[in-house]
Design an enzyme around this catalytic site. Structure first.
Site, short mmCIF file in Angstrom:
data_model
loop_
_atom_site.label_atom_id
_atom_site.label_comp_id
_atom_site.label_asym_id
_atom_site.label_seq_id
_atom_site.Cartn_x
_atom_site.Cartn_y
_atom_site.Cartn_z
N LYS A 1 -7.29 -0.72 11.72
CA LYS A 1 -6.66 -1.12 10.45
C LYS A 1 -5.48 -0.19 10.16
O LYS A 1 -4.42 -0.62 9.70
CB LYS A 1 -7.69 -1.08 9.32
CG LYS A 1 -7.25 -1.71 8.01
CD LYS A 1 -6.55 -0.77 7.07
CE LYS A 1 -6.22 -1.43 5.74
NZ LYS A 1 -5.44 -0.59 4.84
N HIS B 1 -2.47 10.40 -0.29
CA HIS B 1 -2.47 9.14 -1.03
C HIS B 1 -2.29 9.38 -2.53
O HIS B 1 -1.82 8.53 -3.24
CB HIS B 1 -3.83 8.44 -0.85
CG HIS B 1 -3.85 7.49 0.30
ND1 HIS B 1 -4.30 6.21 0.18
CD2 HIS B 1 -3.48 7.63 1.59
CE1 HIS B 1 -4.21 5.62 1.36
NE2 HIS B 1 -3.73 6.46 2.23
N GLU C 1 0.83 -1.21 0.00
CA GLU C 1 0.00 0.00 0.00
C GLU C 1 0.86 1.26 0.00
O GLU C 1 1.71 1.44 0.88
CB GLU C 1 -0.92 -0.01 1.24
CG GLU C 1 -1.87 1.18 1.28
CD GLU C 1 -2.88 1.10 2.43
OE1 GLU C 1 -3.25 -0.02 2.84
OE2 GLU C 1 -3.30 2.17 2.90
N ASP D 1 4.52 -14.21 12.06
CA ASP D 1 3.18 -14.69 11.68
C ASP D 1 2.18 -13.53 11.79
O ASP D 1 1.70 -13.22 12.88
CB ASP D 1 2.80 -15.85 12.62
CG ASP D 1 1.44 -16.44 12.31
OD1 ASP D 1 0.66 -15.82 11.57
OD2 ASP D 1 1.15 -17.54 12.83
C1 MEV Z 1 -5.95 3.18 5.16
O1 MEV Z 1 -5.15 2.08 4.81
C2 MEV Z 1 -5.98 3.36 6.67
C3 MEV Z 1 -6.93 4.46 7.18
O2 MEV Z 1 -8.24 4.22 6.70
C4 MEV Z 1 -6.88 4.39 8.69
C5 MEV Z 1 -7.89 5.29 9.37
O3 MEV Z 1 -8.94 5.61 8.78
O4 MEV Z 1 -7.61 5.65 10.53
C6 MEV Z 1 -6.53 5.81 6.66
#
Ligand code: MEV
Length: 424
Positions: A261, A375, A83, A277
């Protein structure tokens, strides 16, 4: 001819022979086969020993996150991830945190839990008592399985037992607590759990089925915290935005999943680069986030009295320096050398700091300018490259698309034509 995935003895073939069958099945070109078998730093013979039915390898970029200051020591952090923006964001966040003195971390001893499931127990409560009374015998038997771990100061240290109600009736679950020292511990714990099963059966009169490690490693936690000066984070309004974002994630599982995430983006990238792992870490983190009954955020951000930003994170971190791919994968070995951690605990703490940094970077971007701008330039470069832009104009095509806010394949193709014509 009928295509069938029922292939007996596939595992007995070598990678080339396997790929020949896959080639026929999936109508691969020779070029596609060559891509799969272009093994680079992971020789096919080694890959073929690591997992089953190997036909090739899958390369992923490795980047280095810079600026990390943890407990007063400097770290360069290797990350394997597909990513865009993750490595840059971690580095940026680590820089902000550095302004506030860096990360401060801690961790519990590296204790993993092994579970032994006993069913068909007549009086589960009485059986539970008998297991607890036989603690010393059970621990001795468990420790006989791993004298090396015991001599390193680890081994089975304690146990507990609980009766749970399930759809299939009551069960007695014996839990073995094993200090795994610098190993992730799955092998040691599973071997011990299997070895004590017959003792547990004799004590309980029941039937043992599962004997396996738990990935919800609540006895092997890593914590990190930091204070970021408000000037470094972008001012008071950004601090407030991050604190609101944190409260949102704490209260709402839909947001918490994405919040976590973001933290795991960093942690998993390091786990992957170092051959650990990542499924175990991911499973443990999310289960821990739901431990109190509602899924929530693993990290928390608040405002200090001076108006600065204070962040903290806590999660299970079952990582090792020995065993598995950590010591066999050539890149994992190099990544470990770059990271320079000396113990699994130090490694776990660095990972917690990376998770907190990654989370901070995401929240700052979201609270400040939205995630897309950051991004976009990397995304645009990917689109430009995918549209076939030659190396010398990839950046140019990407910059034009970002400026026009048209980051699309069709526009990339037009720009490639335009700019290539200009050049010739
Ligand atoms: C993207 O890979 C991760 C985000 O969505 C995390 C978040 O929203 O805090 C930007």
């Amino acid at each position: 001819m009928e295509r069938s995935s029922l292939i007996s003895g596939f595992y007995k073939l070598n990678p080339k022979e396997r790929l020949r069958l896959v080639k026929e099945f999936a109508n691969l070109s020779q070029e596609e086969c060559d891509l799969l078998q272009n093994t680079g730093s992971l020789p096919m013979s080694l890959a073929d020993r690591m997992i089953e039915n190997v036909v090739g390898v899958f390369p992923i970029p490795v980047g280095i996150a810079v600026n990390f200051l943890i407990n007063g020591a400097d770290y360069l952090v290797p990350m394997a991830i597909e990513e865009p923006s993750v490595v840059a964001a971690a580095s940026y966040a680590a820089k902000m945190v550095r302004d506030g003195g860096g990360f401060h971390t801690s961790s519990t001893p590296p204790v993993m839990i092994g579970q032994i499931q006993t069913v068909s127990v007549k009086d589960p409560e009485a059986a539970r008592q008998r297991v607890l009374e036989a603690k010393e015998t059970i621990l001795r038997k468990a420790n006989e399985q791993d004298p090396v771990l015991v001599s390193a100061g680890g081994g089975a240290k304690n146990l507990d037992a609980k009766v749970i109600d399930t759809a299939a009736g009551p069960m007695l679950i014996t839990e073995l607590y094993v200090d795994c020292r610098d190993a992730m511990g799955a092998n040691a714990v599973n071997t011990m759990a299997e070895a004590i099963a017959s003792t547990v059966e004799n004590l309980t009169g029941g039937h043992v089925y599962l004997r396996i490690i738990s990935n919800l490693a609540t006895k092997r936690l890593a914590q990190a915290q930091c204070v970021v000066p408000k000037e470094s984070v972008g001012g008071e309004e950004v601090v407030d935005g991050i604190v609101y974002a944190s409260a949102f994630a704490e209260a709402d599982p839909y947001r918490a999943a994405t919040h976590n995430k973001g933290a795991m983006n960093g942690i998993i990238a390091v786990i992957l680069a170092t051959g650990n792992d990542h499924r175990a870490i991911e499973a443990g983190a999310h289960a821990y986030a739901a431990l109190k009954g509602q899924y929530t955020s693993l990290s928390k951000w608040e405002k200090t009295e001076k108006g600065d930003l204070r962040g903290s994170i806590e999660l299970p971190m079952a990582v090792g320096l020995i065993g598995g791919a950590v010591r066999t994968h050539p890149i994992a070995k190099v990544a470990m050398k770059i990271l320079g951690v000396r113990t699994a605990n130090e490694f776990a703490e660095v990972l917690a700091a990376v998770g907190l940094a990654q989370n901070l970077a995401a929240l700052r971007a979201l609270a400040h300018e939205g995630i897309q701008r950051g991004h976009m330039s990397l995304h645009a470069r990917n689109i430009a490259a995918a549209a076939g832009a030659p190396e010398d104009i990839v950046n140019l095509v990407a910059e034009r698309m970002v400026k026009e806010r048209k980051i699309r394949m069709d526009r990339a193709i037009e720009l490639i034509k335009e700019l290539s014509a200009d050049e010739s």
